[in-house]
Design an enzyme around this catalytic site. Sequence first.
Site, PDB file in Angstrom:
ATOM      1  N   LYS A 177       0.811  -1.156  -0.050  1.00 51.11           N
ATOM      2  CA  LYS A 177      -0.049   0.037   0.068  1.00 51.11           C
ATOM      3  C   LYS A 177       0.788   1.213   0.057  1.00 51.11           C
ATOM      4  O   LYS A 177       1.461   1.722   1.201  1.00 51.11           O
ATOM      5  CB  LYS A 177      -0.887  -0.105   1.066  1.00 51.11           C
ATOM      6  N   GLU A 252       9.880   0.714  10.409  1.00 46.96           N
ATOM      7  CA  GLU A 252      10.967   1.740  10.417  1.00 46.96           C
ATOM      8  C   GLU A 252      10.163   3.301  10.386  1.00 46.96           C
ATOM      9  O   GLU A 252       9.261   3.555   9.438  1.00 46.96           O
ATOM     10  CB  GLU A 252      11.461   1.674   8.662  1.00 46.96           C
ATOM     11  N   CYS A 286      14.036  10.041   6.507  1.00 47.50           N
ATOM     12  CA  CYS A 286      13.833   9.972   7.795  1.00 47.50           C
ATOM     13  C   CYS A 286      15.137   9.816   8.490  1.00 47.50           C
ATOM     14  O   CYS A 286      14.970  10.266   9.838  1.00 47.50           O
ATOM     15  CB  CYS A 286      13.293   8.271   7.862  1.00 47.50           C
ATOM     16  N   GLU A 387      10.115  16.019  14.659  1.00 52.79           N
ATOM     17  CA  GLU A 387      10.487  15.781  13.231  1.00 52.79           C
ATOM     18  C   GLU A 387       9.567  16.485  12.468  1.00 52.79           C
ATOM     19  O   GLU A 387       8.545  16.681  12.229  1.00 52.79           O
ATOM     20  CB  GLU A 387      10.041  13.949  12.690  1.00 52.79           C
TER      21      GLU A 387
HETATM   22  P1  NAD Z   1       2.610   8.257   7.288  1.00 53.15           P
HETATM   23  O1  NAD Z   1       2.818   7.496   8.703  1.00 53.15           O
HETATM   24  O2  NAD Z   1       1.621   9.480   7.446  1.00 53.15           O
HETATM   25  O3  NAD Z   1       1.989   7.405   6.299  1.00 53.15           O
HETATM   26  C1  NAD Z   1       2.738   6.275   5.913  1.00 53.15           C
HETATM   27  C2  NAD Z   1       1.960   5.157   5.152  1.00 53.15           C
HETATM   28  O4  NAD Z   1       0.879   4.739   6.422  1.00 53.15           O
HETATM   29  C3  NAD Z   1       0.955   5.887   4.073  1.00 53.15           C
HETATM   30  O5  NAD Z   1       1.223   4.587   3.154  1.00 53.15           O
HETATM   31  C4  NAD Z   1      -0.059   6.048   4.820  1.00 53.15           C
HETATM   32  O6  NAD Z   1      -1.107   6.047   3.853  1.00 53.15           O
HETATM   33  C5  NAD Z   1      -0.351   4.942   5.660  1.00 53.15           C
HETATM   34  N1  NAD Z   1      -1.164   5.119   6.662  1.00 53.15           N
HETATM   35  C6  NAD Z   1      -1.583   6.159   7.502  1.00 53.15           C
HETATM   36  N2  NAD Z   1      -2.413   5.826   8.215  1.00 53.15           N
HETATM   37  C7  NAD Z   1      -2.669   4.629   8.239  1.00 53.15           C
HETATM   38  C8  NAD Z   1      -3.544   3.661   9.282  1.00 53.15           C
HETATM   39  N3  NAD Z   1      -4.021   4.275  10.122  1.00 53.15           N
HETATM   40  N4  NAD Z   1      -3.036   2.341   9.165  1.00 53.15           N
HETATM   41  C9  NAD Z   1      -2.412   1.838   8.244  1.00 53.15           C
HETATM   42  N5  NAD Z   1      -1.828   2.829   7.354  1.00 53.15           N
HETATM   43  C10 NAD Z   1      -1.805   4.033   7.324  1.00 53.15           C
HETATM   44  O7  NAD Z   1       4.097   8.740   7.076  1.00 53.15           O
HETATM   45  P2  NAD Z   1       4.118   9.732   5.685  1.00 53.15           P
HETATM   46  O8  NAD Z   1       3.832  11.115   6.078  1.00 53.15           O
HETATM   47  O9  NAD Z   1       3.873   8.978   4.443  1.00 53.15           O
HETATM   48  O10 NAD Z   1       6.092   9.627   5.783  1.00 53.15           O
HETATM   49  C11 NAD Z   1       6.724  10.363   6.523  1.00 53.15           C
HETATM   50  C12 NAD Z   1       7.305   9.589   7.736  1.00 53.15           C
HETATM   51  O11 NAD Z   1       7.664   8.316   7.464  1.00 53.15           O
HETATM   52  C13 NAD Z   1       8.269  10.211   8.508  1.00 53.15           C
HETATM   53  O12 NAD Z   1       8.023  10.300   9.948  1.00 53.15           O
HETATM   54  C14 NAD Z   1       9.393   9.565   8.199  1.00 53.15           C
HETATM   55  O13 NAD Z   1      10.604   9.644   9.252  1.00 53.15           O
HETATM   56  C15 NAD Z   1       9.129   8.188   8.069  1.00 53.15           C
HETATM   57  N6  NAD Z   1      10.074   7.479   7.295  1.00 53.15           N
HETATM   58  C16 NAD Z   1      10.861   6.558   7.893  1.00 53.15           C
HETATM   59  C17 NAD Z   1      11.790   5.931   7.213  1.00 53.15           C
HETATM   60  C18 NAD Z   1      12.593   4.878   7.889  1.00 53.15           C
HETATM   61  O14 NAD Z   1      13.142   4.033   7.127  1.00 53.15           O
HETATM   62  N7  NAD Z   1      12.635   4.664   9.085  1.00 53.15           N
HETATM   63  C19 NAD Z   1      11.823   5.888   5.820  1.00 53.15           C
HETATM   64  C20 NAD Z   1      10.917   6.842   5.365  1.00 53.15           C
HETATM   65  C21 NAD Z   1      10.259   7.668   5.778  1.00 53.15           C
END
Ligand code: NAD
Length: 518
Positions: A177, A252, A286, A387
């Site tokens: 997804k 992650e 991230c 962040e």
């Molecule tokens: P997000 O947590 O808002 O969304 C991530 C994914 O989760 C998206 O596909 C979103 O649609 C889905 N999602 C949202 N709510 C959900 C729910 N209730 N149930 C299931 N899925 C759900 O994150 P974002 O804004 O897309 O990305 C930024 C974040 O990702 C930052 O916090 C960043 O640090 C983190 N990130 C971490 C890494 C790592 O390897 N540690 C890498 C990239 C990004």
Amino acid sequence: MTDTYKLVIGGQLVDAASEETFDSIDPSTGKAFAAVAKGSPEDARKAAEAARKAFDEGPWPKMKGRERAAALLKVADLVKQNAGPLAELEAKDAGHTIRMAKGADIGMVISTFRVFAEIAAKENDEEPLARNPGSMNYVRYEPVGVCVGITPWNFPIQMAAWKIAPAVAAGNTVVIKPATYTPLTTLEIGRLCLEAGIPEGVVNVVAGSGVAVGEELVGSPLVDKVAFTGSTEVGRRIMELASSNIKKCTLELGGKSASVVLDDVDLDYAVDGAMWGVFFHNGQVCSAGTRLLVQRPILDEFLAELTKRTEGIRVGPALDPASDEGPIVSETQLETVERYVGIGRDEGADVLTGGERAVVEGHEGGFYYRPTILGNVKSGMRVAQEEIFGPVLVVIPFEEEADAVAMANDSIYGLAGGVWSSDNGRAVKVAEQIRTGTVWINDYHMINPRYPFGGYKQSGIGREHGEMGFNEYRQVKHIHVDLGGPSRARHPWWDLTVPKRKEPSAPSPETPGSKPSG
Ligand code: NAD
């Protein structure tokens, strides 16, 4: 006329069950440029069923590692053949500069599929255990089952590869997804997996909202594992939902990583390094080094040079090869960045450069922000703790190395970090005290699919990449083959064949460590 991208379910490219679509916005222009099938819980269920069927009845989990490896290598080749269009699509959908999309994203996707092909081909599925008198014991590695991969918007095509390659290499089936803002290249990778001959139902991709599609998948009883990359906040929700049937989880999550600059550093080198650490992809990374800790004796000189060079960064449309930075991914994320810079000002930070939207001629509807440096920051401020996920660097001076270590560790996160010094021994001493999953010395963002990547503390659980990442997608089964004759000889206290119970005798000395236990 916009292109319409379909979901990948059960080996077919399909419309959403509702037949609805949503727009994909190009952040460089702020305008819609593609339509995407809008997945719903019904589509998520269909994808989970297809993945379950492919796992329970299909050939993929039973194939040899080297056979699966051949299919992964084919995917890598197809990505290479389609590198140009994929890079352009990533630039339009996610705002990656075309230089970065071509130079970093595509290469990482290819090497991720190749590395996991190599691991799948060489890994043994069975391993003997230490000899035990009376039995032969070994472990068998088996795929976990149906895996769900949920990815964020910052590196869509790379994240798709990070989730698909290890899962399918280990014999699992997957449903991916992608983030709502950036689904296109993941749908394309799903399509290329079909073209590479990966059997139907092994790789499925459902675009749609996190709540509608994500929650349905994570809560599904058909799913065995969730691999999530995203915010810590959503990671918490994933753990809750995954607890319904005790799914395996790898998470992650967020970061607020520190880059520590020691006073013996080559200034020219470290200034560039610090900029690369934080401003790579506008800080929407991230592991970005968003907290720069600089040793006091070099602070003024370092900051003057850093500010000057940062002002030379060219912000522009993602598809323009002259752009060093593209747009922020969305209007909402741009507003988050603006809000945090406002919070920093209110907390008493000085804006040394940036601190406002960038105007890009001819692209006034795009979501641009100037690379920003905040000085006069204390470790406890919100801008130093939370962040931001944008091009905002906070700079904090320190006196002794121990102060830098304490500040680097003053965070709920523990994803990554950097140390800059001309003395590797000194840098290693600092690196070993920083409580994060990765520390780079005299470089940054050096993520390699052969080496583990993941977080301490609230940055996550488990590791991606390399053999450690591969093993997150395998179950371990212990098989005990008894070689010692009738079992009653070893368990006289449990001898059901003797009508009258005897007093228990002493345990057999030949089988230490092989006692029944629950
Ligand atoms: P997000 O947590 O808002 O969304 C991530 C994914 O989760 C998206 O596909 C979103 O649609 C889905 N999602 C949202 N709510 C959900 C729910 N209730 N149930 C299931 N899925 C759900 O994150 P974002 O804004 O897309 O990305 C930024 C974040 O990702 C930052 O916090 C960043 O640090 C983190 N990130 C971490 C890494 C790592 O390897 N540690 C890498 C990239 C990004």
